[in-house]
Design a protein around this motif. Structure first.
Motif, PDB file in Angstrom:
ATOM      1  N   GLY A 169       7.890   0.840  -4.695  1.00  7.22           N
ATOM      2  CA  GLY A 169       7.418   2.672  -4.727  1.00  7.22           C
ATOM      3  C   GLY A 169       5.930   2.384  -4.746  1.00  7.22           C
ATOM      4  O   GLY A 169       5.491   3.310  -3.887  1.00  7.22           O
ATOM      5  N   LEU A 170       5.143   1.592  -5.583  1.00  2.53           N
ATOM      6  CA  LEU A 170       3.865   1.844  -5.500  1.00  2.53           C
ATOM      7  C   LEU A 170       3.312   1.209  -4.283  1.00  2.53           C
ATOM      8  O   LEU A 170       2.527   1.600  -3.777  1.00  2.53           O
ATOM      9  CB  LEU A 170       3.546   0.959  -6.878  1.00  2.53           C
ATOM     10  CG  LEU A 170       3.521   1.501  -8.045  1.00  2.53           C
ATOM     11  CD1 LEU A 170       3.306   0.282  -9.215  1.00  2.53           C
ATOM     12  CD2 LEU A 170       2.701   2.740  -8.336  1.00  2.53           C
TER      13      LEU A 170
ATOM     14  N   VAL B 145       4.765   1.232  -1.405  1.00  2.00           N
ATOM     15  CA  VAL B 145       4.891   2.382  -0.349  1.00  2.00           C
ATOM     16  C   VAL B 145       3.814   3.350  -0.088  1.00  2.00           C
ATOM     17  O   VAL B 145       3.460   3.749   0.605  1.00  2.00           O
ATOM     18  CB  VAL B 145       6.091   2.871  -0.438  1.00  2.00           C
ATOM     19  CG1 VAL B 145       6.336   4.005   0.754  1.00  2.00           C
ATOM     20  CG2 VAL B 145       7.256   1.811  -0.044  1.00  2.00           C
ATOM     21  N   LEU B 146       3.585   3.796  -1.521  1.00  2.00           N
ATOM     22  CA  LEU B 146       2.395   4.658  -1.753  1.00  2.00           C
ATOM     23  C   LEU B 146       1.228   3.972  -1.243  1.00  2.00           C
ATOM     24  O   LEU B 146       0.058   4.682  -0.682  1.00  2.00           O
ATOM     25  CB  LEU B 146       2.409   5.026  -3.362  1.00  2.00           C
ATOM     26  CG  LEU B 146       1.256   6.051  -3.747  1.00  2.00           C
ATOM     27  CD1 LEU B 146       1.645   7.511  -2.815  1.00  2.00           C
ATOM     28  CD2 LEU B 146       1.343   6.367  -5.002  1.00  2.00           C
ATOM     29  N   ALA B 147       0.733   2.890  -1.812  1.00  2.00           N
ATOM     30  CA  ALA B 147      -0.376   2.378  -1.260  1.00  2.00           C
ATOM     31  C   ALA B 147      -0.424   2.276   0.205  1.00  2.00           C
ATOM     32  O   ALA B 147      -1.542   2.333   0.996  1.00  2.00           O
ATOM     33  CB  ALA B 147      -0.704   0.938  -1.843  1.00  2.00           C
TER      34      ALA B 147
ATOM     35  N   ALA C 173       0.839   4.301   2.391  1.00  2.00           N
ATOM     36  CA  ALA C 173       0.783   5.479   3.012  1.00  2.00           C
ATOM     37  C   ALA C 173      -0.690   6.121   2.861  1.00  2.00           C
ATOM     38  O   ALA C 173      -1.307   6.453   3.689  1.00  2.00           O
ATOM     39  CB  ALA C 173       1.756   6.314   2.318  1.00  2.00           C
ATOM     40  N   LEU C 174      -1.251   5.768   1.708  1.00  2.00           N
ATOM     41  CA  LEU C 174      -2.576   6.143   1.440  1.00  2.00           C
ATOM     42  C   LEU C 174      -3.522   5.510   2.333  1.00  2.00           C
ATOM     43  O   LEU C 174      -4.510   6.037   2.825  1.00  2.00           O
ATOM     44  CB  LEU C 174      -2.882   5.959   0.211  1.00  2.00           C
ATOM     45  CG  LEU C 174      -2.199   6.743  -1.211  1.00  2.00           C
ATOM     46  CD1 LEU C 174      -2.571   6.514  -2.568  1.00  2.00           C
ATOM     47  CD2 LEU C 174      -2.463   8.322  -0.818  1.00  2.00           C
TER      48      LEU C 174
END
Length: 579
Positions: free
Chosen positions: A177-178, A180-182, A184-185
């Motif tokens: 999850g971390l 994927v967030l990285a 996207a950002l």
């Protein structure tokens, strides 16, 4: 010639670029300590022998070591943002593979893919150099470099909390999850760099370096299991020496090598990389010793009897202090230079370990040690990319910082092997269980202090500060940058980029090209149009400039190679060109 892209010009970089890249570095670093809270339970969790379970950790280390210099070079050639996203995507796939299995081989495969993401840290440093204004670059690179320790420190209590209250596979879901967030950002905020190295990817060099690193790191990480004098261990070390020597000879004869060994042999790069190994050794010792000391039962007479989560929280300030040290580093480096801040950081580490020899009797004392060591390691780690970036051309930033990150990884690998051996050889056998002793903990701290002493000696051999060579690496404000440029004494070219009407052109891309047509350096002009470019050696060069809304310009000039600058103003044609 240098390739460029205008997909998202660096000039449009937002203020969120630094925190996003630092977040990506922290996410990647989490992979290194993700399983520390469950190390002792891995044989049972994976239904395997303890010696086989260690491959779950070793595989991540090996893949990270191999991927770091390779991804750095690929980023220089094909785009650092593109390779950063690729690294994070591979990590997410690896985390999901591990999340869905308890099979040893599949777990090792997933952990190998997770280690691949370590290349993201030098790529982030390279992106910062390419796109940030000079007054922000020092503190930004410091934060990115420290993200290795920040992620590792913060992951310990978080992973302990998860492992203590949920199924251990949740660690990998969280990591995915971390990641994927990285990604996207990064896609939303970080522009692609326009700086490219010339040439093609050195596949034979990549295979040779990968083989040599695996042959070298494998016996380091498994030597305690195999025996340090066993035929397997000694044979692998000998094979590594042969392969790496042959690889080095081959790289010296390649036009576009994976690692430019001539650049690596420069004193500024060589001694920085050697000092990085020592910093890596000192960083990992505290991560191995304090959690064990804190969790040992009080019945041993020296154990502090804390839970897994509390032990993680008491060590977490190590990473937090490293993160908050970045702006302090920027101010110190602006005034004294990165060499001085590296030496200061190493001195603080030595004080931390020296004090730690007598601060092992209460939990709060572990907190003091963590803060002291976090400050010292933060300063040391923050200094390393500035020293490297200040000594290599812009087109080699990714590869050079990748190699430096690799040196730190080798340091942590050596630390893990040596401290593991020390703690095992000094352990007491209680009821068939090996218990680390206070003597082993103190001996480990002494070894770390010795490594710091060697690092200090190496740092003293670094070249002295060149005030104008790379003012963007030290200036903490535009006023400081202007002052340093005004006082500049530079071996290279300096001047201003001007429009056809004589007005200054800010953020113009200025590139130095040698007589072979290779990029020897690059920079962006300041708000007043000023630029500075160092030369690797005397000779004939072309200084080319290009900016949005202006036609390109190239001027030939010769530099004798001494310490006097050549003044060369560049006046861009006034016609508008397509982006």
């Amino acid at each position: 010639m240098t390739q460029t892209t205008t997909e998202r010009p660096a000039g449009r970089a937002s203020g969120a670029v630094v925190p996003v890249l630092a977040f990506a570095g922290i996410v990647v670093a989490v992979m290194q300590t993700l399983l520390v809270p469950v190390i002792k339970d891995l044989p049972q969790l994976l239904d395997t022998a303890p010696s086989d379970a260690t491959w779950v950790l070793t595989s991540t280390l090996l893949s990270g070591a191999v991927a770091t210099p390779i991804m750095g070079r690929l980023g220089d050639l094909y785009g650092k943002r593109r390779m950063l996203i690729t690294s994070l995507a591979v990590m997410v796939v690896g985390a999901l593979v591990s999340a869905f299995t308890s099979d040893l081989l599949l777990m090792i495969a997933g952990r190998t893919l997770q280690g691949f993401a370590m290349g993201a840290i030098p790529l982030g440093i390279g992106l910062m150099r390419d796109m940030l204004p000079r007054e922000k670059l020092g503190s930004a690179m410091a934060l990115m470099s420290s993200s290795i320790g920040v992620g590792g420190g913060l992951a310990l209590p978080a992973a302990a909390l998860v492992a203590q209250h949920t199924d251990w596979h949740a660690l990998f879901y969280g990591a995915a999850g971390l990641g994927v967030l990285a990604i996207a950002l990064t896609l939303l905020v970080v522009p692609e760099s326009q700086t490219r190295a010339e040439g093609s990817f050195d596949l034979p060099g990549a295979l040779g370096l990968s083989t040599g690193l695996v042959l070298f790191l494998l016996p380091i990480t498994k030597g305690s299991d195999w025996g340090w004098t066993s035929g397997t261990t000694l044979g692998l070390f000998a094979a590594a020496a042969v392969v790496l020597v042959l690889w080095g000879v081959m790289e010296l004869h390649v036009k576009a090598p994976l690692v430019d060994l001539r650049t690596t042999a420069r004193p500024a790069v060589l001694f920085t990389n050697l000092a990085s190994i020592m910093v890596g050794v000192s960083f990992y010792v505290v991560s191995l010793v304090l959690p064990q000391l804190l969790q040992l039962p009080k019945s041993t007479g020296y154990g502090l009897g804390q839970s897994m989560v509390v032990a993680g929280l008491l060590v977490a300030p190590l990473g937090l202090t490293m993160m908050f040290t970045a702006p302090v580093y920027a101010r110190l480096s602006a005034k004294y230079g990165p060499k001085v801040t590296l030496i200061l950081g190493l001195l603080i580490i030595a004080i931390g370990y020296g004090a730690g020899l007598g601060l092992m009797s209460a939990p709060w004392q572990s907190l003091v040690i963590s803060v002291l060591l976090g400050a010292g390691i933060g300063l040391a780690y923050s200094s390393l990319p500035a020293l490297i970036v200040g000594a290599v051309p812009a087109s080699e930033t990714g590869a050079a910082n990748g190699l430096n990150t690799l040196m730190r990884s080798i340091g942590t690998s050596v630390s893990s092997a040596v401290i593991g051996m020390v703690l095992a050889n000094t352990a007491d056998n209680v009821g068939g269980v090996e218990i680390p002793t206070m003597h082993g903990f103190r001996l480990s701290f002494l070894i770390a202090t010795g490594a710091v002493a060697v690092g200090l000696l190496l740092a003293l051999f670094l070249p002295g500060r060149r005030p104008a060579a790379h003012p963007q690496l030290r200036a903490s404000s535009e006023e400081d940058a202007n002052l340093e440029r005004a006082e500049a004494v530079l071996r290279g070219f300096r001047g201003r980029v001007l429009a056809a009407d004589g007005s200054p052109v800010a953020r113009a891309k200025v590139t130095l090209i040698d007589r072979r047509g290779r990029q020897a350096g690059a920079t962006l002009s300041a708000e007043d149009g000023a630029y500075v470019l160092t030369v690797p050696a005397g000779g004939s060069y072309v200084v080319a400039a290009r900016a949005q809304g202006h036609g390109p310009l190239a001027s030939s000039a010769t530099h004798t190679g001494d310490d006097r600058p050549v003044d060369l103003d560049l006046s861009l044609p006034g016609e508008t060109v397509s982006a």
